[in-house]
Motif scaffolding. Structure first.
Motif, PDB file in Angstrom:
ATOM      1  N   ALA A 128      15.648  -6.476 -14.571  1.00 10.11           N
ATOM      2  CA  ALA A 128      15.858  -6.537 -16.025  1.00 10.11           C
ATOM      3  C   ALA A 128      16.935  -7.550 -16.405  1.00 10.11           C
ATOM      4  O   ALA A 128      16.682  -8.457 -17.215  1.00 10.11           O
ATOM      5  N   VAL A 157      24.075  -9.932  -9.467  1.00 12.37           N
ATOM      6  CA  VAL A 157      22.650  -9.582  -9.461  1.00 12.37           C
ATOM      7  C   VAL A 157      21.868 -10.546  -8.564  1.00 12.37           C
ATOM      8  O   VAL A 157      20.978 -10.136  -7.807  1.00 12.37           O
ATOM      9  N   LEU A 166      19.461  -1.009  -4.664  1.00 12.59           N
ATOM     10  CA  LEU A 166      19.439  -0.538  -6.045  1.00 12.59           C
ATOM     11  C   LEU A 166      17.993  -0.482  -6.527  1.00 12.59           C
ATOM     12  O   LEU A 166      17.118  -1.153  -5.962  1.00 12.59           O
ATOM     13  N   PRO A 167      17.715   0.310  -7.565  1.00 12.51           N
ATOM     14  CA  PRO A 167      16.358   0.304  -8.135  1.00 12.51           C
ATOM     15  C   PRO A 167      15.960  -1.102  -8.570  1.00 12.51           C
ATOM     16  O   PRO A 167      16.782  -1.858  -9.099  1.00 12.51           O
ATOM     17  N   ARG A 168      14.707  -1.450  -8.358  1.00 11.82           N
ATOM     18  CA  ARG A 168      14.241  -2.807  -8.670  1.00 11.82           C
ATOM     19  C   ARG A 168      14.493  -3.172 -10.122  1.00 11.82           C
ATOM     20  O   ARG A 168      14.921  -4.283 -10.434  1.00 11.82           O
ATOM     21  N   TRP A 169      14.208  -2.237 -11.027  1.00 17.02           N
ATOM     22  CA  TRP A 169      14.336  -2.548 -12.452  1.00 17.02           C
ATOM     23  C   TRP A 169      15.775  -2.850 -12.827  1.00 17.02           C
ATOM     24  O   TRP A 169      16.032  -3.626 -13.754  1.00 17.02           O
ATOM     25  N   LEU A 170      16.733  -2.249 -12.096  1.00 19.11           N
ATOM     26  CA  LEU A 170      18.140  -2.465 -12.406  1.00 19.11           C
ATOM     27  C   LEU A 170      18.567  -3.898 -12.083  1.00 19.11           C
ATOM     28  O   LEU A 170      19.545  -4.401 -12.641  1.00 19.11           O
ATOM     29  N   LEU A 171      17.840  -4.560 -11.209  1.00 18.20           N
ATOM     30  CA  LEU A 171      18.112  -5.957 -10.884  1.00 18.20           C
ATOM     31  C   LEU A 171      17.189  -6.904 -11.648  1.00 18.20           C
ATOM     32  O   LEU A 171      17.622  -7.955 -12.130  1.00 18.20           O
TER      33      LEU A 171
END
Length: 279
Positions: free
Chosen positions: A203, A185, A196-201
């Protein structure tokens, strides 16, 4: 002369709307009360490891249930964890409200904090070195846990302390996997590859910061106080002194590096504000 009913359409203006007028009142007092309350709630949630140890214990408890590891002493303090989670939720709410007030009172957008037409700054020079700072202790921790999980005795005063431990035992393979995810990450945020989607990193990065910073800060402070007091008993347990000295401060270094990467990635990739239109 009559004016035609058909007016020439005017081009839409790209100028963001003016910010709300700054509120009047005791700004410094309000900010001090707001951030002071946040600090107290954060201290309560992280006291003696607090929520960070709750999260780690929850992971190990789940692994022990799945692997049916009998005799593993991972017992969750449900009551303590619930009120620490409540403190975090309340503190987050107060922090958001205080931050919005702070931004609004200086004439910035309360949602994004932008003001004027400043260009977006390139933070690559900061994020990428910080990712190395975060990755080095993470990889070392991962390697040490895998070494112990596969029966190694490096750094153990008593080789029997981890007798019978397997890579899938609670506290071994699970923490190694968490460290590996943290490294991946961190580099994904630093180099923005893969996309990748921002939230996926963000979080898992935020969860990692919540785990590492309290544990690393409290443990490092405790070791420093013990060392200065002349009581070196903490360095003469089942683990070699170099392991104790290296591992716990490395959590703090890892957490600081991860926090820098996370904050930099957040500002580097945020989009135009839906409220003020700045981007």
């Amino acid at each position: 002369m009559r004016t035609s009913a058909l007016q020439t359409p005017q081009p839409a203006s790209n100028t963001p709307p003016p910010p709300e007028p700054p509120p009047v009142g005791h700004r410094r007092l309000r900010l001090a009360l707001g951030w002071g309350a946040v600090a107290l709630l954060a201290g309560h949630a992280s006291y003696q490891g607090g929520l960070a140890f709750d999260l780690m214990t929850a992971v190990m408890w789940a692994v022990s249930v799945v692997t049916d590891a009998a005799g593993v002493p991972f017992h969750l303090d449900w009551f303590g964890m619930s009120h620490r989670l409540a403190a975090v939720a309340l503190g987050a709410g107060i922090a958001v409200a205080t931050l919005r007030y702070q931004r609004r009172s200086r004439g910035a957008c309360p949602r994004c904090g932008r003001h004027g037409h400043a260009a977006r700054r390139d933070l690559t020079w900061l994020i990428r070195p910080a990712s190395i700072v975060a990755a080095v202790p993470a990889i070392g921790y991962l390697a040490l846990k895998l070494h112990w999980g596969f029966g190694g005795t490096l750094g153990l005063r008593d080789p029997a302390v981890f007798a019978g431990v397997k890579p899938w035992s609670p506290g071994m393979g699970d923490t190694a996997v968490m460290a590996l995810i943290g490294v991946l990450v961190t580099f994904a945020m630093a180099y923005q590859r893969p996309r990748l989607p921002r939230w996926l990193l963000l979080a898992p990065a935020l969860i990692g910061c919540l785990l590492l910073l309290p544990v690393g800060g409290i443990s490092t402070g405790y070791l420093l106080l013990v060392w200065l007091s002349g009581d070196h008993s903490a360095f003469h347990g089942d683990l070699a002194a170099w392991v104790v000295i290296a591992v716990y401060p490395s959590f703090l270094i890892w957490g600081v590096g991860l926090a820098v990467v996370t904050v930099g990635f957040y500002f580097q990739t945020r989009r135009s504000c839906r409220r003020c239109g700045r981007g």
